[in-house]
Each structure stands twice: as structure tokens, then as C-alpha cells.
Design a protein around this motif. Sequence first.
Motif, short mmCIF file in Angstrom:
data_model
loop_
_atom_site.label_atom_id
_atom_site.label_comp_id
_atom_site.label_asym_id
_atom_site.label_seq_id
_atom_site.Cartn_x
_atom_site.Cartn_y
_atom_site.Cartn_z
N ASP A 29 26.92 -78.23 83.23
CA ASP A 29 26.15 -78.95 84.25
C ASP A 29 26.90 -80.22 84.62
OD1 ASP A 29 24.35 -80.35 85.80
OD2 ASP A 29 22.61 -79.83 84.57
N MET A 30 27.71 -80.15 85.66
CA MET A 30 28.60 -81.25 86.00
C MET A 30 27.84 -82.52 86.38
SD MET A 30 31.77 -81.81 85.82
CE MET A 30 32.26 -80.10 85.62
N GLU A 31 26.72 -82.37 87.07
CA GLU A 31 25.95 -83.55 87.48
C GLU A 31 25.40 -84.29 86.27
OE1 GLU A 31 22.11 -84.70 90.31
OE2 GLU A 31 22.99 -82.69 90.39
N THR A 32 24.87 -83.54 85.30
CA THR A 32 24.34 -84.17 84.09
C THR A 32 25.46 -84.80 83.27
OG1 THR A 32 22.57 -82.52 84.02
CG2 THR A 32 22.98 -83.77 82.01
N LEU A 33 26.61 -84.14 83.23
CA LEU A 33 27.75 -84.69 82.50
C LEU A 33 28.16 -86.05 83.08
CD1 LEU A 33 30.14 -81.66 81.85
CD2 LEU A 33 29.10 -83.14 80.12
N ARG A 34 28.19 -86.14 84.39
CA ARG A 34 28.58 -87.40 85.03
C ARG A 34 27.57 -88.50 84.70
NH1 ARG A 34 29.68 -83.95 89.73
NH2 ARG A 34 31.93 -83.60 89.89
N SER A 35 26.30 -88.15 84.65
CA SER A 35 25.28 -89.14 84.31
C SER A 35 25.43 -89.60 82.87
CB SER A 35 23.88 -88.55 84.53
OG SER A 35 23.69 -88.20 85.88
N CYS A 36 25.68 -88.65 81.96
CA CYS A 36 25.85 -89.00 80.55
C CYS A 36 27.10 -89.84 80.33
CB CYS A 36 25.92 -87.74 79.70
SG CYS A 36 24.35 -86.86 79.55
N ALA A 37 28.11 -89.62 81.15
CA ALA A 37 29.35 -90.38 81.00
C ALA A 37 29.15 -91.87 81.25
CB ALA A 37 30.41 -89.83 81.95
N LEU A 38 28.07 -92.23 81.95
CA LEU A 38 27.79 -93.64 82.25
C LEU A 38 26.98 -94.32 81.15
CD1 LEU A 38 26.81 -93.23 86.03
CD2 LEU A 38 29.03 -93.90 85.07
N THR A 39 26.61 -93.57 80.11
CA THR A 39 25.76 -94.13 79.05
C THR A 39 26.47 -95.24 78.28
OG1 THR A 39 24.68 -91.98 78.80
CG2 THR A 39 24.41 -93.57 77.00
N CYS A 40 27.65 -94.92 77.75
CA CYS A 40 28.44 -95.90 77.01
C CYS A 40 29.85 -95.34 76.85
CB CYS A 40 27.82 -96.22 75.65
SG CYS A 40 27.76 -94.81 74.53
#
Length: 369
Positions: free
Chosen positions: A19-30
Motif C-alpha cells: 500500500d504505497m499511500e500508507t507507506l508514504r504516510s508512515c514514512a513521515l512518522t519519524c
Amino acid sequence: MACLPAELIDLVVEQISHDMETLRSCALTCLTWNARCRYHIFHTISLNYISIRRFRTMLQSAPDIGIYVKRLVMESWAEVDTLISEHDFPALKSLEYIWSIRPIVKGHYVLCHFPTVTNLSLRSCGSIDICALILAFPYLTHLSLCGERKISYFGGKSSNVTKVNTSLECLSIEKASGDALRRVLEGFDLPCLLKIRLGQIQPGDLNTVRDLLDIRGPQLLEFGIRFSGTWGNDEESCRELVSKCHRLQTLHLDCVGCTRSLSDARETFIIAPLSRLPSTALSQLTVADNHSFSFGLDSFDALDAILCTPRFDRLKLLRIVFYDEEQELFDQWVEFYQEFMPLVHARNIVNPMIPQPSFSFDADAASLS
């Protein structure tokens, strides 16, 4: 979030890796999550003459993302050739090169920029110096060549007396030629070669294919061949084709492109080689011969008689391929199959019947593994 165990973060990221969209969101976590998400986000990159400049700009602002790229798909445009290099992708393992319209010779093409590649696939490629190509990739294990013309050798005769060792395990050539295979045999030792798929084999190429199998046949686990062209009385030559393949586990025999009568083609290119196959380890068999297995009540008799012998006791997958898209004919074919192939029912062999070629020369060389 940063205090979570690394193993737990890896499990979470793995679950959303598609899920590329979710991956991009998680990448902004820390930063911790960013590094693990990047592994999946940048694992496979596809570049063409439009996207290459945008990716070049991204690399300039974040040069460390190149280390996450493991598979690269490129179109052969001048911008691609000049704007990227091996330094951009130091951990690259798989390279797919599309629409290579220029001759591929050592020193003239972008492929030489990636010596770390182990899986190489060239699609719609033009003329290729196959020997220089193999030498350019010292760690190459999977090579797949697809194109609209025969893959042939060009250039001067090699002055090397000693053969070069290679780590090549899988070789797939959609339109193979005898001269290219001969140059590979003369220039390289192939101690690791386990899988070979050759297409568009014509009468003039058969002797070289036999020489290749005489040398490397005893170590092969998979072999596929697609015959084509006009053949004469070649049954004896084809009968000995796989007679040295003692360890073979997967075999593909395709004679759809041959201009012979259906019964002659089946006997020469399918029944004859199977009759001399020494391997008792064969678990998968694919055959294709222009619908000849779908016509007549005795269509399966010869194949059934051979497969009933003890040599084929380990056979688990029998794939009989036809090339017609008409559903009516397909239904009739299934009816013939169910009634006149007793071996499959007796031994519970799986047979997926599919209206497509017996084996494809997929762009992804890793698909051979």
C-alpha cells in the motif's frame, strides 16, 4: 513511536508494504519509520525520458535514497543513459531494460554502469554482443533476452584460450541463434547453470543446442525449448535432445511454430525427447503442439503411454497448452481431455489447461527462479 522495538516496526511495515499511500504516510512518522518505509517505497523504480529528470532532482536533494533501490526498470532514451550511473544505485540487484534500439556492445551502453546486478532482463532489444554482455556483469545469475530479432553474436573472434567462469544460473533467450549459443559455449564455463529456456530454435540451431545440453545437461533442473521453422526428418536428432539431463525437474516442449503435420510434430518434438529422458525427478511437464492433442480419440495415447512408465512416477503437474481462444473449442478440448487421459485420473496429477504459450519469456528474469 520511536520507542517501539525495531522488530515490531518491521512487522507493521511489512504488512502495509503493498500500500504505497500508507507507506508514504508512515514514512513521515519519524526517522526510524522513514528508513524502514523507504526500503519498500524505493525497492522498485521505473524510469523513462519523462520521469528521469524528476528522479534526478530527488537524488540531488536526498542522495541516500539510491541505496534502497534494488530493482530498476529503464527505457532506452538518451536522457536515461546520461543522467544516471552506478553511484546512484550502489545496491542494485535487478535491472530491466526496455526498448534498447541501439546495438549493445561493451563500452557503449548504460548497462555497464551497474556491475552489482544479478538479474538482468532486456526487452525488445536489438543486436547484442552476448559475450560482452555477460562479461560486463560479474555477479550475474539470471539473464533474460527478449526481442524482435534473433539474438546473435557479432564482433571479432575471441582471442581468449581459457574459458571464463560465470555465476550464471538461469539463461532465457526468446529468439536464440546457434552462433550466439556457440560463442557462449566457447567463451564461458557455466558451472552454476541450472535453468535454460530457448525460443525460436530452427533446424540449423539444433546441433549447438545439443552440444550445450551434452555439456551442461547433467546439472540442469529446468529446460524449455520452442521449435520453429521448417523441419525435415529430425526425429532421431530430437530424440537424444534431453538424454543427458539426469536431474531435470521441469521440462517445456513447444513445437507450435513448426511447419509440419500435427502428428509428425508431436512425435518428433514431444514424444521422441520424452522417450529418452533419463531423469526420474521430473515433477512438471508442459507440452504444446498446435491443438494436436485436442483432435481425435487417440490424441493422448502416445503421451499417456510414455507418462505411465516408472520414470515419471514423480510427475505432479502436467500442463497441456492450446492456442485457441474460442470457448466452444475449449469446452470440446476439455471433454476430450477428461475422457482420454486416464493417467491423470489414476495418479491425481494436476493439469491446469490454459489458452496461452507453454512458457513465456517474461521481462523479469527473476521469474525463472
